[in-house]
Design an enzyme around this catalytic site. Structure first.
Site, PDB file in Angstrom:
ATOM      1  N   LYS A  82       1.193  -1.184  -0.018  1.00  0.00           N
ATOM      2  CA  LYS A  82       0.201  -0.010   0.046  1.00  0.00           C
ATOM      3  C   LYS A  82       0.991   1.142  -0.017  1.00  0.00           C
ATOM      4  O   LYS A  82       1.885   0.975   0.452  1.00  0.00           O
ATOM      5  CB  LYS A  82      -0.807  -0.377   0.717  1.00  0.00           C
ATOM      6  CG  LYS A  82      -2.099   1.257   1.030  1.00  0.00           C
ATOM      7  CD  LYS A  82      -2.701   1.234   2.415  1.00  0.00           C
ATOM      8  CE  LYS A  82      -4.114   1.962   3.040  1.00  0.00           C
ATOM      9  NZ  LYS A  82      -4.867   1.971   3.496  1.00  0.00           N
ATOM     10  N   SER A 122      -9.713   1.799   3.089  1.00  0.00           N
ATOM     11  CA  SER A 122      -8.981   2.446   1.744  1.00  0.00           C
ATOM     12  C   SER A 122      -7.996   1.699   1.912  1.00  0.00           C
ATOM     13  O   SER A 122      -7.632   2.332   0.370  1.00  0.00           O
ATOM     14  CB  SER A 122      -8.390   3.630   2.681  1.00  0.00           C
ATOM     15  OG  SER A 122      -7.351   2.985   3.464  1.00  0.00           O
ATOM     16  N   SER A 174     -10.156  -0.364   6.738  1.00  0.00           N
ATOM     17  CA  SER A 174      -9.196  -0.439   6.251  1.00  0.00           C
ATOM     18  C   SER A 174      -8.591  -1.298   5.119  1.00  0.00           C
ATOM     19  O   SER A 174      -8.280  -1.197   3.588  1.00  0.00           O
ATOM     20  CB  SER A 174      -7.933   1.077   5.620  1.00  0.00           C
ATOM     21  OG  SER A 174      -9.308   2.427   5.558  1.00  0.00           O
TER      22      SER A 174
END
Lengths: 487, 96
Positions: free
Chosen positions: A76, A152, A176
């Protein structure tokens, strides 16, 4: 069958037997990315040249040690990677091409010889539940590209679901990791607060953020967390506790396990098909010898309000560092104050600005007690709810998200509707306990549904044991999206 | 319904070092009012005797030995800077 349908343990064996080379795994990864990423849009930055060089070196090396030897992974983009562009999907960090150090989790993965395939798209600074807040482009759900992948960590979940990498790292502040794992039909773990070092994770809400793995199987997930977990002198909130061997917990035995099912988690707002899938899962647990009872988490309805005050307040403070002075994008201005304001206003996207504003308001003179302190007190009540339940039960089970994935654009006009997608994951962050999402069915529209299993503080082992037993008793985790043909 | 005024929005934006246009201020006024009103749901709860927590872990006062260690060099610290001069970060003038 794709190479990525195998577990890490199986691939390790294949590498050991010389059936495959590390270069084959890296090839498979980039080949798949070139096939499907123009539809999925999971990657912001690729690390192809370095990854191929690393693969060649590993294939030639005499020493093949490392529990993630040659395994291709995506990271990420809010996790700092030395000399590899790290943007947090924000225009603010568009030019942050040469980070100085590796996050602790990256160091640990590299020590085990993992291969970094690239950096994954996300909601800007991890603020969002759909990936629609990325400063670059929207990642799509590989099961149906009209739908969001969740957020997210949308790129992290989508890349694993689409078979672009074998595992990825995400971060979870209010859901997330788990919500996108649920939407994309993969396994996503948010560990206990303090289990994994946050050093090098670009801070959103420091009291809630945790890094965790996203994988296709529970076994792989446990294996990656074994690498990530542990105390770090660079993160004073990381716990001084020994890390259990999580893969040893995968015994397939849940006989006598006591499951709590909060009635608030199957109440209003939870779609009938999600409810049905969770009820079916509970029957599976019954058949495996576990028992479940309905319980109450009476403060659940306050979770979203509590979270948005606390997380936004912490974010408004954490994001003060983006000022156009030491790194990131700077706007031209005649004086210092205008330079700050212009840089921040041009660099941050709409949702990030909204949350900075909300947090600044909640922390400002005259409002601090009414909003921020109040939310911290309600947080105590929510944590007490969980502590009480874990005196009697081993795990808490419910849905991960109230619905399957929603369509791109469906919720962008109304922040509060979007925030409600996290209603079942937020309490876990506020209480600091670990939670996993595993696939437990498909909706009528063919979209994955996630089962959330929550454990007591630092008891990831029991969470993994429960998750693994369900996975092995069902075939939900074997279903794959049809994007780009066979996957 | 708690109404946050446009003036308050501009004041908060100033505290947060953000520039907002008139149009943005109008939009934020409505959205923040709505979110803050929603957050007032918490007032249903009597929290008089509840202690606030800042985080959910039991850790307190984590200390380490105060020993020097190597960290980044000046050159490294400056290499991502938008502007630099003579080994320092350069910024626009602070005084008028």
């Amino acid at each position: 069958m794709s190479l990525f349908d195998h577990t890490i343990r199986e691939l390790e064996e294949k590498l050991h037997n010389k059936e495959i080379k590390v270069a084959d795994l890296v090839d498979a990864s980039y080949k798949r990315i070139h096939e499907v990423d123009d539809q999925v849009h999971a990657f912001l930055t690729l690390n192809e040249e370095n990854a191929r060089t690393a693969a060649q070196e590993m294939d030639e090396a005499a020493d093949k040690s490392g529990s993630l030897f040659g395994i291709p992974a995506g990271i990420k983009d809010n996790i700092v990677t030395k000399a590899l562009r790290t943007t947090c999907a924000s225009k603010m960090l568009d030019n942050f091409n040469d980070p100085l150090y590796d996050a602790t989790v990256m160091k640990k993965l590299n020590e085990q010889n993992m291969i970094t395939i690239g950096k994954l798209n996300m909601d800007e600074f991890a603020m969002g539940s759909s990936n629609e807040n990325s400063g670059y482009f929207i990642t799509r759900n590989p099961w149906n590209t009209d739908y969001v992948p969740g957020g997210s960590s949308g790129g992290s979940a989508a890349s694993v679901a689409a078979g672009e990498v074998l595992f990825s790292l995400g971060s979870d502040t209010g859901g997330s990791i788990r919500e996108p794992a649920s939407f994309c039909g993969v396994v996503g773990m948010k560990p206990t607060y303090g289990r994994v070092s946050r050093f090098g994770l670009v801070a959103f809400a420091s009291s809630l953020d945790q890094i965790g793995p996203i994988t296709r199987s529970v076994e792989d997930n446990a294996r990656v967390l074994e690498v990530l977990a542990g105390q770090d002198p660079n993160d004073s909130t990381s716990a001084h506790l020994e890390v259990p061997k999580y893969t040893d917990a995968l015994t397939n035995d849940v006989k006598g396990m006591k499951i709590a099912v909060p009635k608030e988690y199957l109440g209003e707002g939870v779609s009938p098909e999600v409810k049905e899938a969770v009820e079916k899962a509970l029957k599976v647990y019954e058949s495996l010898g576990a028992t479940w009872e309905e319980v109450s988490l009476p403060h659940s309805k306050y979770a979203v309000a509590t979270y948005y005050i606390i997380a936004s307040s912490e974010a408004s403070s954490n994001l003060a560092r983006f000022d156009g002075v030491r790194y990131g994008v700077r706007a031209e201005a005649d004086n210092m104050m205008d330079m700050f304001k212009k840089s921040r206003s041009q660099g941050f996207g709409e949702e990030v600005k909204r949350r900075i504003m909300l947090g600044t308001f909640a922390l400002s003179s005259g409002y601090y007690d009414a909003y921020y302190k109040k939310a911290q007190k309600v947080r105590t009540l929510m944590k007490n709810d969980y502590d009480k339940i874990f005196e009697e039960y081993d795990v808490v089970i419910g849905p991960t998200a109230p619905t399957p994935a929603f369509k791109v654009g469906e919720k962008t006009d109304d922040p509060l509707t979007m925030y409600a997608s996290d209603i079942l994951t937020i309490p876990v962050n506020l209480a600091g306990v670990p939670g996993i999402s595993i696939p437990c069915g498909l909706s009528d529209d063919g979209l994955p549904i996630g089962l959330q299993i929550i454990g007591n503080h630092f008891d990831e082992s029991t969470v993994y044991r429960a998750a693994h037993a369900f996975e092995q008793a069902t075939d939900h985790h074997k279903k794959r999206p049809q994007i780009g043909g066979a996957n | 319904m708690t109404n946050i005024s446009k003036e308050q929005v501009k004041h908060v934006a100033d505290l947060a070092r953000l520039e907002v246009s008139e149009e943005e201020a109008d939009m934020l006024k409505d959205q923040l009012s709505e979110i803050i009103t929603y957050a007032e749901l918490l007032n249903e709860l009597d929290t008089t005797d509840v202690e606030p927590i800042t985080h959910a872990s039991d850790l307190k006062n984590v200390l380490r030995k105060d020993e020097p260690a190597s960290w980044i060099t000046k050159e490294e610290a400056l290499k991502n800077a938008p502007d630099q001069k003579d080994g320092l970060f350069r910024v626009p003038s602070i005084l008028e």
